[in-house]
Design a protein around this motif. Structure first.
Motif, PDB file in Angstrom:
ATOM      1  N   LEU A   1      -5.245 -16.687   6.261  1.00  0.00           N
ATOM      2  CA  LEU A   1      -4.980 -16.427   4.857  1.00  0.00           C
ATOM      3  C   LEU A   1      -5.432 -17.928   3.856  1.00  0.00           C
ATOM      4  N   ASN A   2      -6.274 -18.565   4.274  1.00  0.00           N
ATOM      5  CA  ASN A   2      -6.480 -19.612   3.430  1.00  0.00           C
ATOM      6  C   ASN A   2      -7.453 -18.958   3.060  1.00  0.00           C
ATOM      7  N   PHE A   3      -8.876 -18.363   4.210  1.00  0.00           N
ATOM      8  CA  PHE A   3     -10.242 -17.361   3.460  1.00  0.00           C
ATOM      9  C   PHE A   3      -9.641 -16.169   2.610  1.00  0.00           C
ATOM     10  N   SER A   4      -8.224 -15.785   2.779  1.00  0.00           N
ATOM     11  CA  SER A   4      -7.933 -14.915   1.108  1.00  0.00           C
ATOM     12  C   SER A   4      -7.435 -15.260   0.306  1.00  0.00           C
ATOM     13  N   GLU A   5      -6.873 -16.190   0.149  1.00  0.00           N
ATOM     14  CA  GLU A   5      -6.074 -16.751  -0.958  1.00  0.00           C
ATOM     15  C   GLU A   5      -7.404 -17.866  -1.617  1.00  0.00           C
ATOM     16  N   SER A   6      -8.240 -18.372  -1.401  1.00  0.00           N
ATOM     17  CA  SER A   6      -9.506 -18.621  -1.882  1.00  0.00           C
ATOM     18  C   SER A   6     -10.748 -18.174  -2.299  1.00  0.00           C
ATOM     19  N   VAL A   7     -10.565 -16.364  -2.015  1.00  0.00           N
ATOM     20  CA  VAL A   7     -11.552 -15.725  -2.810  1.00  0.00           C
ATOM     21  C   VAL A   7     -10.785 -14.626  -3.291  1.00  0.00           C
ATOM     22  N   GLY A   8      -9.035 -14.750  -2.945  1.00  0.00           N
ATOM     23  CA  GLY A   8      -8.505 -13.726  -4.299  1.00  0.00           C
ATOM     24  C   GLY A   8      -7.956 -12.692  -3.423  1.00  0.00           C
ATOM     25  N   LEU A   9      -7.771 -12.219  -2.188  1.00  0.00           N
ATOM     26  CA  LEU A   9      -7.656 -11.238  -1.748  1.00  0.00           C
ATOM     27  C   LEU A   9      -6.209 -10.911  -1.443  1.00  0.00           C
ATOM     28  N   PRO A  10      -5.297 -10.604  -1.830  1.00  0.00           N
ATOM     29  CA  PRO A  10      -3.725 -10.119  -1.006  1.00  0.00           C
ATOM     30  C   PRO A  10      -3.136 -11.108   0.268  1.00  0.00           C
ATOM     31  N   THR A  11      -2.231 -11.755  -0.045  1.00  0.00           N
ATOM     32  CA  THR A  11      -1.522 -11.826   1.790  1.00  0.00           C
ATOM     33  C   THR A  11      -0.104 -11.722   1.659  1.00  0.00           C
ATOM     34  N   THR A  12       0.987 -11.082   0.427  1.00  0.00           N
ATOM     35  CA  THR A  12       2.090 -10.335   0.384  1.00  0.00           C
ATOM     36  C   THR A  12       1.288  -9.172   0.009  1.00  0.00           C
ATOM     37  N   LEU A  13       3.566  -8.716   0.342  1.00  0.00           N
ATOM     38  CA  LEU A  13       3.544  -7.272  -0.405  1.00  0.00           C
ATOM     39  C   LEU A  13       3.861  -7.045  -1.664  1.00  0.00           C
ATOM     40  N   ALA A  14       3.715  -8.446  -2.653  1.00  0.00           N
ATOM     41  CA  ALA A  14       3.938  -7.915  -2.866  1.00  0.00           C
ATOM     42  C   ALA A  14       2.374  -8.109  -4.099  1.00  0.00           C
ATOM     43  N   ASP A  15       1.147  -8.649  -4.116  1.00  0.00           N
ATOM     44  CA  ASP A  15      -0.037  -8.654  -4.203  1.00  0.00           C
ATOM     45  C   ASP A  15      -0.363  -6.976  -4.167  1.00  0.00           C
ATOM     46  N   ILE A  16       0.294  -6.377  -3.103  1.00  0.00           N
ATOM     47  CA  ILE A  16      -0.422  -4.960  -3.353  1.00  0.00           C
ATOM     48  C   ILE A  16       1.256  -3.774  -3.772  1.00  0.00           C
ATOM     49  N   GLY A  17       1.131  -4.663  -5.413  1.00  0.00           N
ATOM     50  CA  GLY A  17       1.436  -3.885  -5.538  1.00  0.00           C
ATOM     51  C   GLY A  17       3.582  -3.516  -5.680  1.00  0.00           C
ATOM     52  N   LEU A  18       4.150  -4.236  -4.316  1.00  0.00           N
ATOM     53  CA  LEU A  18       5.448  -4.244  -3.766  1.00  0.00           C
ATOM     54  C   LEU A  18       5.918  -5.225  -3.522  1.00  0.00           C
ATOM     55  N   THR A  19       6.378  -5.643  -5.678  1.00  0.00           N
ATOM     56  CA  THR A  19       7.477  -6.550  -5.368  1.00  0.00           C
ATOM     57  C   THR A  19       8.426  -6.861  -4.819  1.00  0.00           C
ATOM     58  N   ASP A  20       9.044  -5.555  -4.343  1.00  0.00           N
ATOM     59  CA  ASP A  20      10.396  -5.036  -4.243  1.00  0.00           C
ATOM     60  C   ASP A  20      10.672  -3.766  -4.263  1.00  0.00           C
ATOM     61  N   PRO A  21       9.937  -3.915  -2.183  1.00  0.00           N
ATOM     62  CA  PRO A  21      10.132  -2.099  -1.789  1.00  0.00           C
ATOM     63  C   PRO A  21      11.382  -2.434  -1.019  1.00  0.00           C
ATOM     64  N   THR A  22      11.518  -0.861  -0.949  1.00  0.00           N
ATOM     65  CA  THR A  22      12.891  -0.402  -0.029  1.00  0.00           C
ATOM     66  C   THR A  22      12.074  -0.417   1.287  1.00  0.00           C
ATOM     67  N   GLU A  23      13.015  -0.501   2.330  1.00  0.00           N
ATOM     68  CA  GLU A  23      12.988  -0.100   3.539  1.00  0.00           C
ATOM     69  C   GLU A  23      12.526   1.349   3.789  1.00  0.00           C
ATOM     70  N   ALA A  24      13.154   1.950   3.019  1.00  0.00           N
ATOM     71  CA  ALA A  24      12.229   3.855   2.608  1.00  0.00           C
ATOM     72  C   ALA A  24      11.020   3.870   3.104  1.00  0.00           C
ATOM     73  N   ASP A  25      10.782   3.043   1.825  1.00  0.00           N
ATOM     74  CA  ASP A  25       8.987   2.654   1.589  1.00  0.00           C
ATOM     75  C   ASP A  25       8.180   2.256   2.050  1.00  0.00           C
ATOM     76  N   LEU A  26       8.288   1.134   2.580  1.00  0.00           N
ATOM     77  CA  LEU A  26       8.161   0.172   4.208  1.00  0.00           C
ATOM     78  C   LEU A  26       8.343   1.320   5.419  1.00  0.00           C
ATOM     79  N   ARG A  27       9.081   1.754   5.912  1.00  0.00           N
ATOM     80  CA  ARG A  27       9.176   2.810   7.245  1.00  0.00           C
ATOM     81  C   ARG A  27       8.001   3.836   6.794  1.00  0.00           C
ATOM     82  N   LEU A  28       7.761   4.433   5.960  1.00  0.00           N
ATOM     83  CA  LEU A  28       6.865   5.511   4.908  1.00  0.00           C
ATOM     84  C   LEU A  28       5.649   4.540   5.859  1.00  0.00           C
ATOM     85  N   VAL A  29       5.569   3.742   4.990  1.00  0.00           N
ATOM     86  CA  VAL A  29       4.160   2.987   5.351  1.00  0.00           C
ATOM     87  C   VAL A  29       3.938   3.046   7.108  1.00  0.00           C
ATOM     88  N   ALA A  30       4.793   2.338   8.037  1.00  0.00           N
ATOM     89  CA  ALA A  30       4.876   2.671   9.265  1.00  0.00           C
ATOM     90  C   ALA A  30       4.486   4.038   9.888  1.00  0.00           C
TER      91      ALA A  30
END
Length: 373
Positions: A303-332
């Protein structure tokens, strides 16, 4: 479960990295053939095709340049292969990003030509691998095609790399970040590597994978800062090598696991398609560490490394600010069906993969809130 004790290591024949090496493409190509078919990224096509054609003019070597269509669909790969066969090439050169590179590898295999790869960014480990990833016209992951040989030469011009967007360099670090953790999963689950039909992992494969992670932690931030100033330093050279060679060898000689399986899932969501492969793999790496219940200290380091260089550490960081359960279950669901997930040393179900996504997001949010205090 792997039953053979036979071990194997695969790699490109040669790897050359340094400032200005692309200026000598003709000299390097002469070691492999006399008629070159160059597939060039659209962004660089005009300038580089003119440069290459001028350099090859009047000599024993000939070059034909073709612009890459932008997406590694089956149709585009077939188009380029047909053009290369028509040109009668014995050397295929790929100049550009990961998809251009994958197109060149496929074309080289189809034409039985020597393959030279010249990446224009350090965004992925695609240059060294013996595979091409295909996508649908909509950008959804389609198929990974595996080959029996790696490229013959990787030509990495550091002066070209430093002019690429900083986001691409950081994205490459995200892809490379998964290398050691996915290799470790392979080792712990006794899963075959990706050489041929699969063999036991070599000591060299694991050592390279671990070194990749160590280089990221030591030089990642220094390299990013240097690149932001447009200068090539030893730290930047180290990160270029880690992103391109070390990560590539780790993937090839050991393999992928949950981090890349999650990438296959997230690529199906429209909101994630504005993010790069490495950015999504970086968050997938965090999901994998949660899935495997790794020590808090290790997750904190990532987490420290990712934050230091600007890599995603949350779903919002990859465009999923308010994902539905259906979205994440599709991913899974897609991740649970991915080829690489079998390398995980823990029980895998769609529900378990789904829960790991939410837990990883919670850890990322908590870490960011704590650091902000």
């Amino acid at each position: 479960m792997l039953t053979t004790t036979t071990r194997a290591f695969g790699s490109p024949s040669r790897y050359i990295q340094g400032c200005g090496v692309l200026d000598h493409l003709k000299d390097y190509a002469a070691d492999f053939g006399s008629r070159v078919f160059a597939i060039i990224d659209p962004y660089f096509f005009k300038s580089l095709s003119e440069k290459f054609e001028a350099a090859f003019a009047g000599g024993d070597l000939e070059i034909v340049c073709a612009v890459f269509g932008g997406q590694t669909t089956k149709a585009e790969l077939s188009r380029l292969s047909a053009l290369a066969k028509e040109a009668g090439c014995d050397v295929v050169v790929g100049v550009g990003g990961g998809k251009t590179i994958d197109a060149a590898k496929y074309t080289g295999i189809q034409t039985q030509s020597a393959i030279i790869i010249a990446p224009t960014s350090a965004a992925t480990d695609a240059p060294t691998s013996a595979l091409s990833v295909t996508y649908t016209p909509e950008g959804v992951h389609d198929e990974t095609i595996y080959f029996k040989k790696n490229p013959d030469l990787i030509l990495v011009d550091s002066k070209v790399i430093v002019t690429a967007p900083i986001r691409l360099l950081v994205s490459g670090m995200g892809d490379a970040l998964s290398t050691y953790f996915e290799a470790r999963a392979h080792l712990e689950s006794n899963t075959a590597n990706r050489i041929g039909k699969g063999y036991k992992t070599t000591l060299a494969g694991m050592a390279v994978s671990e070194l990749c992670y160590q280089v990221l932690l030591e030089d990642g931030l220094k390299a990013k800062l240097a690149a932001e100033r447009g200068v090539v330093t030893e730290a930047l050279e180290n990160i270029i090598e880690a992103n391109t060679l070390l990560s590539g060898l780790g993937v090839e000689c050991v393999g992928c696991a949950a981090a890349h399986s999650y990438n296959s899932g997230f690529s199906a969501l429209e909101a994630c398609r504005r993010y790069t492969h490495g950015e999504i793999v970086a968050f997938g790496t965090l999901c994998q560490l949660v899935l495997e219940n790794r020590p808090s200290e290790e997750i904190e380091t990532v987490l420290n490394f990712s934050e230091s260089v600007g890599l995603p550490t949350t779903l919002a960081d990859i465009g999923l600010t308010d994902p539905t359960e259906a979205d994440l279950r599709l991913v899974a669901r897609r991740a649970s069906a991915a080829k690489h997930i079998v390398a995980e040393p823990v029980t895998i179900t769609e529900d378990i993969l789904y829960d790991a996504i939410l837990a990883a997001d919670a850890l990322g949010r908590h870490h960011r809130q704590t650091e902000a205090k």
